[in-house]
Write an enzyme that holds these catalytic residues in place. Structure first.
Site, mmCIF file in Angstrom:
data_model
loop_
_atom_site.group_PDB
_atom_site.id
_atom_site.type_symbol
_atom_site.label_atom_id
_atom_site.label_comp_id
_atom_site.label_asym_id
_atom_site.label_seq_id
_atom_site.Cartn_x
_atom_site.Cartn_y
_atom_site.Cartn_z
ATOM 1 N N LYS A 4 0.202 15.019 5.350
ATOM 2 C CA LYS A 4 -0.469 14.059 6.242
ATOM 3 C C LYS A 4 0.546 13.200 7.002
ATOM 4 O O LYS A 4 0.417 12.998 8.200
ATOM 5 C CB LYS A 4 -1.405 13.121 5.454
ATOM 6 C CG LYS A 4 -2.549 13.826 4.753
ATOM 7 C CD LYS A 4 -3.528 12.832 4.153
ATOM 8 C CE LYS A 4 -2.953 11.950 3.056
ATOM 9 N NZ LYS A 4 -2.527 12.680 1.840
ATOM 10 N N ARG A 23 -9.786 6.575 1.217
ATOM 11 C CA ARG A 23 -9.509 7.389 0.036
ATOM 12 C C ARG A 23 -10.617 7.292 -1.000
ATOM 13 O O ARG A 23 -10.538 7.939 -2.038
ATOM 14 C CB ARG A 23 -8.227 6.882 -0.600
ATOM 15 C CG ARG A 23 -7.072 7.887 -0.604
ATOM 16 C CD ARG A 23 -5.932 7.151 -1.187
ATOM 17 N NE ARG A 23 -4.782 7.831 -1.567
ATOM 18 C CZ ARG A 23 -3.651 7.898 -0.883
ATOM 19 N NH1 ARG A 23 -3.598 7.423 0.341
ATOM 20 N NH2 ARG A 23 -2.592 8.441 -1.406
ATOM 21 N N ARG A 30 10.686 16.571 -2.832
ATOM 22 C CA ARG A 30 10.607 15.617 -1.719
ATOM 23 C C ARG A 30 11.479 14.408 -2.030
ATOM 24 O O ARG A 30 11.480 13.904 -3.155
ATOM 25 C CB ARG A 30 9.154 15.190 -1.507
ATOM 26 C CG ARG A 30 8.996 14.178 -0.383
ATOM 27 C CD ARG A 30 7.577 14.103 0.095
ATOM 28 N NE ARG A 30 6.741 13.239 -0.728
ATOM 29 C CZ ARG A 30 5.512 12.861 -0.365
ATOM 30 N NH1 ARG A 30 4.985 13.273 0.773
ATOM 31 N NH2 ARG A 30 4.794 12.089 -1.161
ATOM 32 N N ARG A 37 10.482 9.482 -4.829
ATOM 33 C CA ARG A 37 9.558 8.347 -4.940
ATOM 34 C C ARG A 37 9.029 8.309 -6.360
ATOM 35 O O ARG A 37 8.761 9.357 -6.943
ATOM 36 C CB ARG A 37 8.385 8.567 -3.974
ATOM 37 C CG ARG A 37 8.519 7.830 -2.669
ATOM 38 C CD ARG A 37 7.511 8.279 -1.662
ATOM 39 N NE ARG A 37 6.127 8.278 -2.160
ATOM 40 C CZ ARG A 37 5.077 8.593 -1.406
ATOM 41 N NH1 ARG A 37 5.236 8.918 -0.138
ATOM 42 N NH2 ARG A 37 3.864 8.585 -1.904
ATOM 43 N N ARG A 82 -2.231 11.727 -9.446
ATOM 44 C CA ARG A 82 -2.651 11.522 -8.057
ATOM 45 C C ARG A 82 -3.603 12.636 -7.595
ATOM 46 O O ARG A 82 -4.553 12.378 -6.867
ATOM 47 C CB ARG A 82 -1.433 11.449 -7.137
ATOM 48 C CG ARG A 82 -0.616 10.170 -7.364
ATOM 49 C CD ARG A 82 0.749 10.259 -6.697
ATOM 50 N NE ARG A 82 0.678 10.211 -5.261
ATOM 51 C CZ ARG A 82 1.631 10.672 -4.452
ATOM 52 N NH1 ARG A 82 2.720 11.226 -4.957
ATOM 53 N NH2 ARG A 82 1.499 10.589 -3.150
HETATM 54 P P1 AMP Z 1 0.448 7.669 -0.077
HETATM 55 O O1 AMP Z 1 1.807 7.430 0.464
HETATM 56 O O2 AMP Z 1 -0.612 7.739 0.980
HETATM 57 O O3 AMP Z 1 0.383 8.843 -1.018
HETATM 58 O O4 AMP Z 1 0.069 6.368 -0.963
HETATM 59 C C1 AMP Z 1 0.885 5.949 -2.021
HETATM 60 C C2 AMP Z 1 0.095 5.066 -2.969
HETATM 61 O O5 AMP Z 1 -0.387 3.917 -2.268
HETATM 62 C C3 AMP Z 1 -1.153 5.706 -3.566
HETATM 63 O O6 AMP Z 1 -0.861 6.502 -4.711
HETATM 64 C C4 AMP Z 1 -1.980 4.462 -3.919
HETATM 65 O O7 AMP Z 1 -1.461 3.805 -5.067
HETATM 66 C C5 AMP Z 1 -1.692 3.557 -2.738
HETATM 67 N N1 AMP Z 1 -2.645 3.786 -1.628
HETATM 68 C C6 AMP Z 1 -2.363 4.246 -0.375
HETATM 69 N N2 AMP Z 1 -3.467 4.321 0.377
HETATM 70 C C7 AMP Z 1 -4.489 3.899 -0.408
HETATM 71 C C8 AMP Z 1 -5.896 3.778 -0.214
HETATM 72 N N3 AMP Z 1 -6.489 4.114 0.943
HETATM 73 N N4 AMP Z 1 -6.634 3.307 -1.254
HETATM 74 C C9 AMP Z 1 -6.079 2.950 -2.433
HETATM 75 N N5 AMP Z 1 -4.770 3.076 -2.690
HETATM 76 C C10 AMP Z 1 -3.965 3.546 -1.694
#
Ligand code: AMP
Length: 227
Positions: free
Chosen positions: A16, A91, A129, A161, A172
């Site tokens: 994404k 999400r 990654r 990360r 996740r």
């Molecule tokens: P991402 O980089 O999009 O995978 O997001 C990393 C982390 O940020 C996720 O594992 C969640 O802990 C938090 N996070 C990001 N976007 C959301 C969302 N829309 N709702 C809840 N937690 C989020």
């Protein structure tokens, strides 16, 4: 001319963020990544960052209230006037309900772009990654399938990360199945146009992006807005 919103939808590691950056370049739509916004807060050590640091490291989701407020403020900024790309949001179905209300009130036209990738491919992708701690560039594997060691932009040592560690990735993906996958059904029911994309297609991210950009342009022209 009404605003457009591309919702990039897919499991963690489906590409994404990469697709959002390529779409941002090709279509000049603002890129809104809730994950990036939360990580930036953690790095700044501000009040929000202190609150969410442990949640991010565990792979759990931050509360709907927090992310809804972040997005509501962000989409009101001037760089979103033409439109924006939502990456990693909504999400949960609750987030989808709130954002769909915001978008309907503003008359925003919505296209959901669904990146589909096999979970085995995702686990392998995320294990290699790496991210630059300075400029945040994200690196996939080298051609030999190994992790990158240094950032090509600033020479910093890149790092995995916290939430890309295999045990956290499993958490996740489980969250995605339980909480996020139902968002797609909500979007279909809400009548939003949805585009299914093979996120592991030959030719890599650039080739995938070419197809997505072409489809987005078609969507924009069919709904009365050129790009
Ligand atoms: P991402 O980089 O999009 O995978 O997001 C990393 C982390 O940020 C996720 O594992 C969640 O802990 C938090 N996070 C990001 N976007 C959301 C969302 N829309 N709702 C809840 N937690 C989020």
């Amino acid at each position: 001319m009404s605003q457009v919103c591309l919702v990039l939808f897919g499991a963690p590691g489906s590409g994404k963020g990469t697709q959002a950056k390529l779409l941002n370049k090709a279509l000049s739509l603002a890129h809104i990544s809730t994950g990036d916004m939360l990580r930036e807060s953690v790095q700044r050590g501000d009040e929000l960052g202190q609150k969410v640091k442990a949640i991010l490291a565990s792979g759990a989701l931050v509360s709907d209230e927090i992310v809804n407020a972040l997005v509501a403020e962000r989409i009101g900024r001037p760089d979103c006037a033409q439109g924006f790309i939502l990456d990693g949001y909504p999400r949960t179905v609750n987030q989808a309900k709130i954002v769909s209300q915001m978008l309907n009130e503003r008359g925003v036209r919505v296209l959901v772009v669904h990146l589909k990738v096999d979970y085995n491919v995702i686990v392998d992708r995320l294990a290699v990654r790496r991210q630059c701690p300075v400029c945040k560039t994200v690196y996939g594997a080298t051609e030999a399938g190994l992790p990158v060691m240094k950032c090509s932009a600033d020479g910093a040592d890149v790092a995995i990360r916290d939430d890309d560690r295999p045990e956290v990735v499993r958490q996740r993906l489980q969250n995605y199945d339980n909480q996020t996958a139902p968002v797609l059904a909500f979007c279909v029911e809400a009548g939003y146009a949805c585009l299914d994309v093979d996120g592991d297609a030959p030719g890599g991210p650039e080739k995938i992006s070419e197809g997505v950009v072409a489809s987005v342009r078609k969507f924009l022209s069919s709904s009365g807005q050129g790009a």
